[in-house]
Design a protein around this motif. Structure first.
Motif, PDB file in Angstrom:
ATOM      1  N   LEU A 137       0.829  -1.209   0.000  1.00  0.00           N
ATOM      2  CA  LEU A 137       0.000   0.000   0.000  1.00  0.00           C
ATOM      3  C   LEU A 137       0.861   1.255   0.000  1.00  0.00           C
ATOM      4  N   VAL A 138       1.934   1.244   0.801  1.00  0.00           N
ATOM      5  CA  VAL A 138       2.804   2.423   0.826  1.00  0.00           C
ATOM      6  C   VAL A 138       3.445   2.616  -0.538  1.00  0.00           C
ATOM      7  N   SER A 139       3.797   1.518  -1.171  1.00  0.00           N
ATOM      8  CA  SER A 139       4.402   1.598  -2.495  1.00  0.00           C
ATOM      9  C   SER A 139       3.449   2.240  -3.496  1.00  0.00           C
ATOM     10  N   GLY A 140       2.196   1.818  -3.460  1.00  0.00           N
ATOM     11  CA  GLY A 140       1.230   2.333  -4.418  1.00  0.00           C
ATOM     12  C   GLY A 140       0.702   3.707  -4.089  1.00  0.00           C
ATOM     13  N   LEU A 141       0.580   4.007  -2.802  1.00  0.00           N
ATOM     14  CA  LEU A 141      -0.102   5.219  -2.373  1.00  0.00           C
ATOM     15  C   LEU A 141       0.792   6.448  -2.389  1.00  0.00           C
ATOM     16  N   PHE A 142       2.081   6.247  -2.129  1.00  0.00           N
ATOM     17  CA  PHE A 142       2.965   7.399  -2.027  1.00  0.00           C
ATOM     18  C   PHE A 142       3.821   7.515  -3.275  1.00  0.00           C
ATOM     19  N   PRO A 143       4.070   8.743  -3.705  1.00  0.00           N
ATOM     20  CA  PRO A 143       4.877   8.939  -4.908  1.00  0.00           C
ATOM     21  C   PRO A 143       6.292   8.419  -4.704  1.00  0.00           C
ATOM     22  N   GLY A 144       6.914   8.004  -5.758  1.00  0.00           N
ATOM     23  CA  GLY A 144       8.295   7.532  -5.671  1.00  0.00           C
ATOM     24  C   GLY A 144       8.344   6.038  -5.442  1.00  0.00           C
ATOM     25  N   SER A 145       9.525   5.479  -5.635  1.00  0.00           N
ATOM     26  CA  SER A 145       9.630   4.039  -5.457  1.00  0.00           C
ATOM     27  C   SER A 145       9.813   3.700  -3.988  1.00  0.00           C
ATOM     28  N   LEU A 146       9.426   2.478  -3.650  1.00  0.00           N
ATOM     29  CA  LEU A 146       9.472   2.041  -2.263  1.00  0.00           C
ATOM     30  C   LEU A 146      10.913   1.917  -1.789  1.00  0.00           C
TER      31      LEU A 146
ATOM     32  N   VAL D 159      -6.251  11.583  -6.352  1.00  0.00           N
ATOM     33  CA  VAL D 159      -6.739  10.288  -5.867  1.00  0.00           C
ATOM     34  C   VAL D 159      -5.839   9.743  -4.765  1.00  0.00           C
ATOM     35  N   ARG D 160      -4.526   9.830  -5.016  1.00  0.00           N
ATOM     36  CA  ARG D 160      -3.578   9.381  -3.984  1.00  0.00           C
ATOM     37  C   ARG D 160      -3.776  10.179  -2.693  1.00  0.00           C
ATOM     38  N   GLY D 161      -3.904  11.504  -2.857  1.00  0.00           N
ATOM     39  CA  GLY D 161      -4.076  12.358  -1.681  1.00  0.00           C
ATOM     40  C   GLY D 161      -5.318  11.970  -0.902  1.00  0.00           C
TER      41      GLY D 161
HETATM   42 CA   LIG Z   1       5.219   4.666  -4.861  1.00  0.00          CA
END
Ligand SMILES: [Ca+2]
Ligand SMILES: [Ca+2]
Ligand SMILES: [Ca+2]
Ligand SMILES: [Ca+2]
Lengths: 263, 263, 263, 263
Positions: A137-146, D159-161
Motif C-alpha cells: 500500500l505504501v508503495s502504491g499510495l505514495f509517490p516515488g519508489s518504495l 486520488v492518492r491524496g
Molecule cells: Ca510509490
C-alpha cells in the motif's frame, strides 16, 4: 449512565458480551481475532513506519553516493516513525491481541508461556501478510519508489549485522517481558515503554542494518520491491537469536527470585 | 485464568515463588541479583547510548576541526539516545535492582538509606564492568573506531567542567529521590521522569563535558579505547559531589516537612 | 519492610513526621518551604533551560546577520530544553510547592484560590531570585557570553509580541488549571502535560518573542547580562494578561458545570 | 483541607456543583458547554499547530522551487506542533467535551454511540468556527503571510491524496475508539496516545497532502487566506471515509468479542 454533557458510550456496557458472530465457537473466535488483530495491527504499525521512512528518504538533506554518511535529522525522523508507530498501535491493540506485530516477539511470548505455540503460528502468518500489505500500500499510495528495505550499510559486514540485530532484538523482547508479561502497576502503560525500546534500537541500528528487529518488517518490503539480498536471512536469524537471549536472561532473573516491591 | 484470546502467562502466577536456584541462601541471592541486574542493566543502558552516539559521530552534518561548533541535530540525537535508553532500562530493571546504573546514583541511595552500603559496593562493581562490556561490544560490533569518550570541549576548562558535572548530577539524583525514593502515586512511572532528567542534562552538557553524570559511563570507554585524559578525575569527583549536593538539599526539604497532598 | 533485594527506604516511613527544625512554627515552615522550594525549583528549571539554549546558540547551523531566518533544529532544541526541564522539575517539586516557577502561574493559582495571596508574593520573590541565580550561574559556568534573553525578532512589533505572550501564557495557565488544579485520575502525572504545554508554546513563540510566558524567566537574564530593552515590560504584562484570560475562561467553564465522567 | 504548605484549592470542592448560570436549563447547558468547549479547544489546538507551522515555514533550511524536497527537521517540527498541541489540548478538554476538535472524530463518535447526532452537529459548527478563528489570529498575530494550508505536493495526485487522508484518519479515529471510547485502566491518559497517533500521521502525511485528517483544520486556513484549490474536497471526503473505515473495523473487532484482560 448518561451525563448531560459530552462523551458517553451508552450501549457499550450492555452490548459488550453480545458477539455478532456468536455462531462461531469461542475457541475459534480466539484464533480469528488473533489473526485479524495481528494482521491489521502489523499493517497499521508498518504502514505509518514505512510511510514516514519514505518521507525521510526523499528529503533534501541526505547525502547520496558510495561515501554517504548518515544524517541525524533523517535518522531521528525514521526512528521516531518506527518507535512511535509501534507505541500507538501496540497501545490500540494491547487488549485485542497483545499487540505483538513481530514474529520474534511472538516467539518469545510462546517460549515464556504467554501465548500458545498454535497462537504464535497464527500470529506469524498474520504479521507476514500484514507487512506485505503495508509495503504494497505504501508503495502504491505514495509517490516515488518504495525505499524501506532493511539493508546493511557499506561498512557493516554480514556477521556484524547479524549480531547487531541479535542485541537490538534481545533488548526489545526483554523489555516486553519486564513491562507487559510481568504484571505490575505500570503494565497498563507498557505500550509506551515498548515503543521507546524500539526507538532506541532504531536510533542505534538504522544506520548500520536498517534496524529491523522483526522478520516480518524485513520480509514485506523484500517481497514487494522485490529485493532479496544474499544476507536477507540475518533479519530472521538475528531477531530469533535475540529472542533466545532475552528468554534466557529472563529465566535467570526469575530463577533468582528478584522481587523487590511492586510499585 | 485462561481467556479465549491473546496474551496470558498461565504459569507465571504459580511459579513466581519457585526459585530454580533455591539452594542459594536468600541473602546471597540478593547480592547475586543486584550484581547481575546492575551489570546487565548498565550494559544495556550504555550499549544503546554508545551505539546511538556512534551513529551521530559519523553523521555528515558535523563540523570538524579546531573551530568545530556543536550541531543541534547531532546533539539532540545523542541526548535522546542517553535519556531514552536510561528511561527504558530503568523501567525494565526497576523492580529487579531499582535500575541505578550509575555509581553516583548508588552512592546517593546509600546515603539516604535506600540501599545498604554493601549493596552500593556490589552495584559499583557491576556498573563499572557493565560499562566496560558495553564499550567493548560497541567498539567491536559497529564499524569505525569507538568515539564515545566524555571529553571537555575546547572552550571548557577543567574547573568549569567539574562544576558542570556537579550541577547536572545533582539534578538527576535529586529527581530520583523525589520521584522514586519518595513513595507516591507517580512512583511506578518514575523511570520516565528519571530518563527525562538525564535528557535535559545531556542537552545541556554533551557540548561542553560530554555530559557524563556517571563515573562508570566515563570509565568504560576510557578503558576500552584506551584513553585517560589528565582531567578524567572530574567524571568521578563531579558526579559524587553532585550526589552530595542532592542529598544535602533533599535532607533540608524533608527536615522542613514539606508534605502537601500526595496526588 | 525489608525485602531481600534492591531498593528500600527503611527509615523514611517512620521519620516522615519528624522535622529537624521543629522549633520553627508550622505556619512559618510553610513559608520557608515555599520560598526555598520555589527558589531552588525555578533555579533548576531555568538552569537547564538556559544551559541548553546556550548550546543551541553557538551551534554551527544558525544563520547570522540581519536576515537571519530561524533554524528548525535549533528552535526544537531550545523548545525541548524549556519544555522538558519544566516537566522534570515540576514533577520533582510537585509535592513540595506545586512546582509553579513562574509569577504568572502563581498569580493564576492565587486568583482561583489554589494558593493564598501571601504565598503568591513569597513565590514571586523566590522565582525572581531563582531566575537571577540561574542566569548568573549559566553565565559563569558555560563558555561564551550569556545569550538567553527573550527578545523580539526583527519582524515582530511590540504590540504583536505582547499579544503573542498573552495567548501563549493563557494556554499554559489554563492547562495547569485543568490538569493540576482540578483533581482527577491524571492529576498525579499533570507535570508531564504542563511541560508539554510549555513545549508547544516555545515551538510557536521562541522565533518571535523568545517564548517567555514568565516574567521571572525574562527578568533574570536581563539583570545578569545586563540588558533591558525598551519593550521588556511585555514580558510582565503579556504573561499576567494571559493569566487573566485563562482565569476568565476557567470560571466560565466551571460556571457552566461541565462535569462529564472523571476518567 | 488546608495543609500548611503549597497547593490547595479550598473552595473548589464545595463550589463544584454551583453553576453561576443555573437559570439555564441543564440540557441546554450541555449544548452550550459543548459548543464553547469545542470552539475554544479547537481554536487552541490549531492556534499552536498553525503558529509552529509558520515558524517552520520561514526557516532557513527549506528548499524552495519546483524541485523542492522535504526537509526532515522542518517536517518533524511541524508534526510535533500538531501532535503535541493535540495531546495537550485533548488532555485539557477531555473532561469538558471529550476533546474532539475534528468533525471526522465527532462523526466517528456519533456512529458508535459515543455522542448524540445533535451533539455532533453542535461540535461541527464550533470546530469550523474555531479553526477559522485560529487561522485568522495566527495570520494577524505572526509576521509574514499565513502558510498553513493543506496542499498536495507536486508528486501526489488527487486520488492518492484522498486515500492517504483516508488511511491516516482511519488510524486516528480507531486509536481514539480503542483508547478513549473503550473504558480501561489507560483511558485517563488516552490524550497522550491520541496526540501520538496524530504525530505519526503527520510524519507520514505532511510532505504529501499536508497531513490534514480534519476537515475543520483544512477549512479554516482556506477561508482566511482565502484559497480553495479544486481538490479541497479531499480534506472532507478523505477524513470522513477514514472514519467509516475505522467504525467498520471497530465493529468487526467488537463483534468477535476480543476481550483479553483489562490491564
Ligand atoms: Ca510509490
Ligand atoms: Ca568499531
Ligand atoms: Ca559564560
Ligand atoms: Ca501574518
Amino acid at each position: 449512565n448518561t451525563p448531560a454533557n459530552g462523551l458517553n458510550v451508552p450501549g457499550m456496557k450492555y452490548q459488550r458480551k453480545k458477539p455478532y458472530l456468536h455462531f462461531v465457537p469461542v475457541a475459534f473466535r480466539g484464533t480469528i481475532v488473533t489473526w485479524i488483530g495481528e494482521f491489521v495491527g502489523t499493517f497499521l504499525f508498518l504502514f505509518f513506519a514505512f510511510a514516514g521512512t519514505e518521507v525521510a528518504n526523499i528529503a533534501v538533506a541526505r547525502d547520496s553516493g558510495p561515501d554517504a554518511r548518515p544524517n541525524p535529522a533523517s535518522l531521528l525522523y525514521i526512528s521516531l516513525c518506527f518507535g512511535i508507530s509501534l507505541m500507538v498501535n501496540v497501545w490500540a491493540f494491547f487488549r485485542i491481541t497483545g499487540g505483538m506485530f513481530n514474529p520474534a516477539v511472538s516467539l518469545g511470548l510462546a517460549m515464556v508461556g504467554g501465548i500458545t505455540w498454535k497462537r504464535m503460528l497464527v500470529a506469524w502468518s498474520a504479521q507476514i501478510v500484514g507487512s506485505i500489505a503495508a509495503a504494497a500500500l505504501v508503495s502504491g499510495l505514495f509517490p516515488g519508489s518504495l525505499g524501506v528495505n532493511t539493508t546493511l550499510s557499506s561498512g557493516t559486514s554480514v556477521v556484524r549485522g547479524l549480531f547487531i540485530e541479535v542485541f537490538l532484538t534481545a533488548e526489545l523482547v526483554f523489555v516486553i517481558f519486564m513491562l507487559a508479561v510481568e504484571k505490575n502497576k505500570a503494565t497498563f502503560i507498557a505500550p509506551v515503554g515498548i515503543g521507546l525500546a524500539l526507538l532506541i534500537a532504531e536510533l542505534a541500528g538504522v544506520a548500520f542494518t536498517g534496524g529491523s528487529l522483526n522478520p516480518a518488517r524485513s520480509f514485506g518490503p523484500a517481497v514487494v520491491t522485490p529485493h532479496f539480498p544474499g544476507y536477507h536471512w540475518i533479519y530472521w536469524v538475528g531477531p530469533f537469536l535475540g529472542t533466545l537471549v532475552a528468554v534466557l536472561f529472563y529465566k535467570i532473573v526469575r530463577g533468582l527470585e528478584y522481587e523487590v516491591d511492586n510499585p
